[in-house]
Scaffold this motif. Structure first.
Motif, PDB file in Angstrom:
ATOM      1  N   ASN A  59       0.861  -1.029   0.125  1.00  0.00           N
ATOM      2  CA  ASN A  59       0.029   0.059   0.020  1.00  0.00           C
ATOM      3  C   ASN A  59       0.765   1.268  -0.044  1.00  0.00           C
ATOM      4  N   GLY A  60       0.184   2.674  -0.123  1.00  0.00           N
ATOM      5  CA  GLY A  60       0.858   3.561  -0.108  1.00  0.00           C
ATOM      6  C   GLY A  60       1.771   3.867   1.067  1.00  0.00           C
ATOM      7  N   TYR A  61       1.185   3.601   2.161  1.00  0.00           N
ATOM      8  CA  TYR A  61       1.883   3.751   3.439  1.00  0.00           C
ATOM      9  C   TYR A  61       3.201   2.972   3.606  1.00  0.00           C
ATOM     10  N   PHE A  86      -2.264  14.108   3.879  1.00  0.00           N
ATOM     11  CA  PHE A  86      -2.881  13.159   4.345  1.00  0.00           C
ATOM     12  C   PHE A  86      -1.928  12.345   5.406  1.00  0.00           C
ATOM     13  N   ALA A  88      -1.052   9.583   6.345  1.00  0.00           N
ATOM     14  CA  ALA A  88       0.113   8.558   5.896  1.00  0.00           C
ATOM     15  C   ALA A  88       1.348   9.294   6.055  1.00  0.00           C
ATOM     16  N   VAL A 131       4.991  16.218  -0.871  1.00  0.00           N
ATOM     17  CA  VAL A 131       3.857  15.522  -1.179  1.00  0.00           C
ATOM     18  C   VAL A 131       3.130  16.409  -2.326  1.00  0.00           C
ATOM     19  N   ASP A 157       6.343  11.704  -2.066  1.00  0.00           N
ATOM     20  CA  ASP A 157       4.948  11.210  -1.767  1.00  0.00           C
ATOM     21  C   ASP A 157       3.972  11.498  -3.031  1.00  0.00           C
ATOM     22  N   ALA A 159       1.395   9.511  -4.166  1.00  0.00           N
ATOM     23  CA  ALA A 159       0.269   8.962  -3.814  1.00  0.00           C
ATOM     24  C   ALA A 159      -1.223   9.537  -4.593  1.00  0.00           C
ATOM     25  N   GLN A 160      -0.977  10.945  -5.183  1.00  0.00           N
ATOM     26  CA  GLN A 160      -1.909  11.705  -5.728  1.00  0.00           C
ATOM     27  C   GLN A 160      -1.402  12.147  -6.891  1.00  0.00           C
ATOM     28  N   SER A 181       1.038   4.989  -4.028  1.00  0.00           N
ATOM     29  CA  SER A 181      -0.545   4.262  -3.285  1.00  0.00           C
ATOM     30  C   SER A 181      -1.142   3.905  -4.569  1.00  0.00           C
ATOM     31  N   LYS A 186      -7.426   6.231  -6.020  1.00  0.00           N
ATOM     32  CA  LYS A 186      -6.254   7.019  -6.645  1.00  0.00           C
ATOM     33  C   LYS A 186      -6.568   6.968  -8.187  1.00  0.00           C
ATOM     34  N   TYR A 329      -8.131  17.876   3.684  1.00  0.00           N
ATOM     35  CA  TYR A 329      -8.289  17.022   5.062  1.00  0.00           C
ATOM     36  C   TYR A 329      -9.124  17.911   5.719  1.00  0.00           C
TER      37      TYR A 329
HETATM   38  C1  LIG Z   1      -3.610   7.903  -0.366  1.00  0.00           C
HETATM   39  C2  LIG Z   1      -2.398   8.424   0.152  1.00  0.00           C
HETATM   40  C3  LIG Z   1      -1.496   7.801   0.923  1.00  0.00           C
HETATM   41  C4  LIG Z   1      -1.578   6.348   1.506  1.00  0.00           C
HETATM   42  O1  LIG Z   1      -1.684   5.488   0.564  1.00  0.00           O
HETATM   43  P1  LIG Z   1      -2.339   4.094   1.010  1.00  0.00           P
HETATM   44  O2  LIG Z   1      -2.339   3.288   0.038  1.00  0.00           O
HETATM   45  O3  LIG Z   1      -3.943   4.546   1.280  1.00  0.00           O
HETATM   46  O4  LIG Z   1      -1.867   3.663   2.132  1.00  0.00           O
HETATM   47  C5  LIG Z   1      -0.172   8.502   1.437  1.00  0.00           C
HETATM   48  N1  LIG Z   1      -0.097   9.992   1.009  1.00  0.00           N
HETATM   49  C6  LIG Z   1      -0.925  10.500   0.266  1.00  0.00           C
HETATM   50  C7  LIG Z   1      -0.767  12.022   0.105  1.00  0.00           C
HETATM   51  C8  LIG Z   1      -2.153   9.882  -0.112  1.00  0.00           C
HETATM   52  O5  LIG Z   1      -3.044  10.657  -0.526  1.00  0.00           O
END
Ligand SMILES: *Cc1c(COP(=O)(O)O)cnc(C)c1O
Length: 385
Positions: A59-61, A86, A88, A131, A157, A159-160, A181, A186, A329
């Protein structure tokens, strides 16, 4: 008609034939974890990002956590993170025992930049985690210049930010490591949890590949500490299918963003207001800020976030008009009970953003009619920026 904030099921429906086929193939092959499909997706995703390596994880975390671990970040080390992200991002730093050093974002872009990062660097700083919030890339080169020649790693990061461009290059290879992630919501989302790290470092890639699987170097042989954060074959196989449409889906997101932006810009000039700008006194709220795209960026438009001077009022209005929304958030990390040691820390920009942000629907499966509906509702909201 209610417009959903994000319809992930529409993604499955569009690709049902290919996805069902990929799932069938995996099921009948009888190898479910870290097999050929994972290898195939790793090489596809690395290639897409122009990175030398991709290591698929759970996962992303975990992608963030394992990247920090691979860089040797731990107790006594400081890691610079945005104050508005986020949770995480912060939790991954905590999980390796390092000290979280939040820096405030630029209040317009909502992103951290080198001018905010520089004063936060100390002799204990070991990592910076920019991020790419909402899918808009952080200005990375000035941050990388800051750390050049120092033992500080840049872990993005992302993830987005699947498919976002930074100064003409896809996100995925600029920093020392890039954490992804593939959470279902996503831009590139699996049918469950999944994540990955891209990097140009063979050393980091090898470390992460071992850490994700109990530190195994060979069967049953662990020299290093490790965890279980493996990607499964079903996720890898379906991600490979969805990767084929990522650019098309992102283009649709960008198209929707430009429609909203044009409406907001028109509202700013008073063009679309059916009455005077005083209309805000009737609705009781307005939009005070909206996304701006840096000339060097091509965002992935994961989210379309505006600011309002009265979020409860805007939320109520959108709901009544049948437009679902998100808030990314509502509680910044330093206001979470989990991070109560930060309670007294003054992070006013993160606080203000948490109170004012609201996200409009921008998923790639928003139909023309749904987009028009959101846009029509948007055009009724005064722009008081
Ligand atoms: C979704 C997200 C994560 C974590 O991803 P997961 O797969 O849900 O663990 C980390 N950082 C950001 C900015 C995110 O949007």
């Amino acid at each position: 008609m209610t417009v959903p904030f994000l319809d992930v099921n529409a993604g499955y429906n569009e690709l049902k034939f290919e996805i069902d086929d990929a799932v069938q193939t995996v099921m009948s092959r009888g190898n479910y974890i870290l097999g050929d499909e994972v290898l195939r997706f790793e090489s596809k995703w690395a290639k897409f990002c122009n990175a030398d390596h991709c290591v698929a994880v759970g996962n992303g975390y975990d992608a963030l956590y394992l990247a920090l671990l691979a860089a040797g970040v731990g107790h006594g080390d400081e890691v610079i993170v945005p104050s508005n992200t986020f949770i995480a991002t912060w939790m991954a730093v905590r999980s390796v025992g390092a000290t979280i050093v939040p820096v405030e974002p630029d209040p317009i872009s909502h992103l951290i930049d080198a001018s905010k990062v520089a004063p936060a660097i100390t002799s204990s700083t070991r990592a910076i985690i920019p991020v790419h919030l909402y899918g808009h890339p952080v200005d990375l080169f000035p941050i990388m210049d800051l750390v050049a020649g120092r033992s500080i790693v840049v872990i993005e990061d992302a993830a987005q930010a699947h498919g976002a461009y930074y100064r003409g290059g896809l996100i995925g290879k600029h920093g020392d490591m890039v954490a992804w992630s593939f959470y279902p919501g996503k831009n590139l989302g699996a049918f469950g949890d999944a994540g990955g790290v891209t990097t140009n470092s063979a050393d980091y890639a090898l470390k992460i590949a071992r850490h994700r699987n109990y530190g195994f170097e060979a069967k049953n042989s662990s020299r290093l500490f490790g965890v279980n954060s493996r990607m499964d074959e079903l996720q890898a196989a379906t991600l490979s299918v969805k990767l084929e449409v990522l650019e098309r889906w992102n283009a649709r997101r960008a198209e929707i963003a430009s429609i909203y932006l044009a409406t907001i810009e028109a509202g700013r000039d008073g063009v679309h207001l059916k009455t005077s700008p005083r209309r805000s006194s009737r609705l009781g709220f307005g939009i005070t800020a909206w996304p701006s795209v840096a000339h060097w960026a091509e965002p992935a438009w994961h989210l379309f976030v505006v600011q309002t001077d009265d979020r409860p009022a805007m939320a109520k209005f959108l709901k009544n008009q049948g437009v679902e929304f998100g808030v990314h958030y509502p509680i910044p990390p330093h206001r979470q009970r989990a991070f109560s040691s930060f309670e007294r820390k003054a992070l006013p920009i993160a606080d203000v953003l948490a109170n004012r942000v609201i996200s409009l629907p921008i998923g790639p499966h928003l139909s023309a009619a749904q987009t028009e509906k959101v846009n029509d509702v948007l055009s009724q909201i005064p722009v008081i920026g």
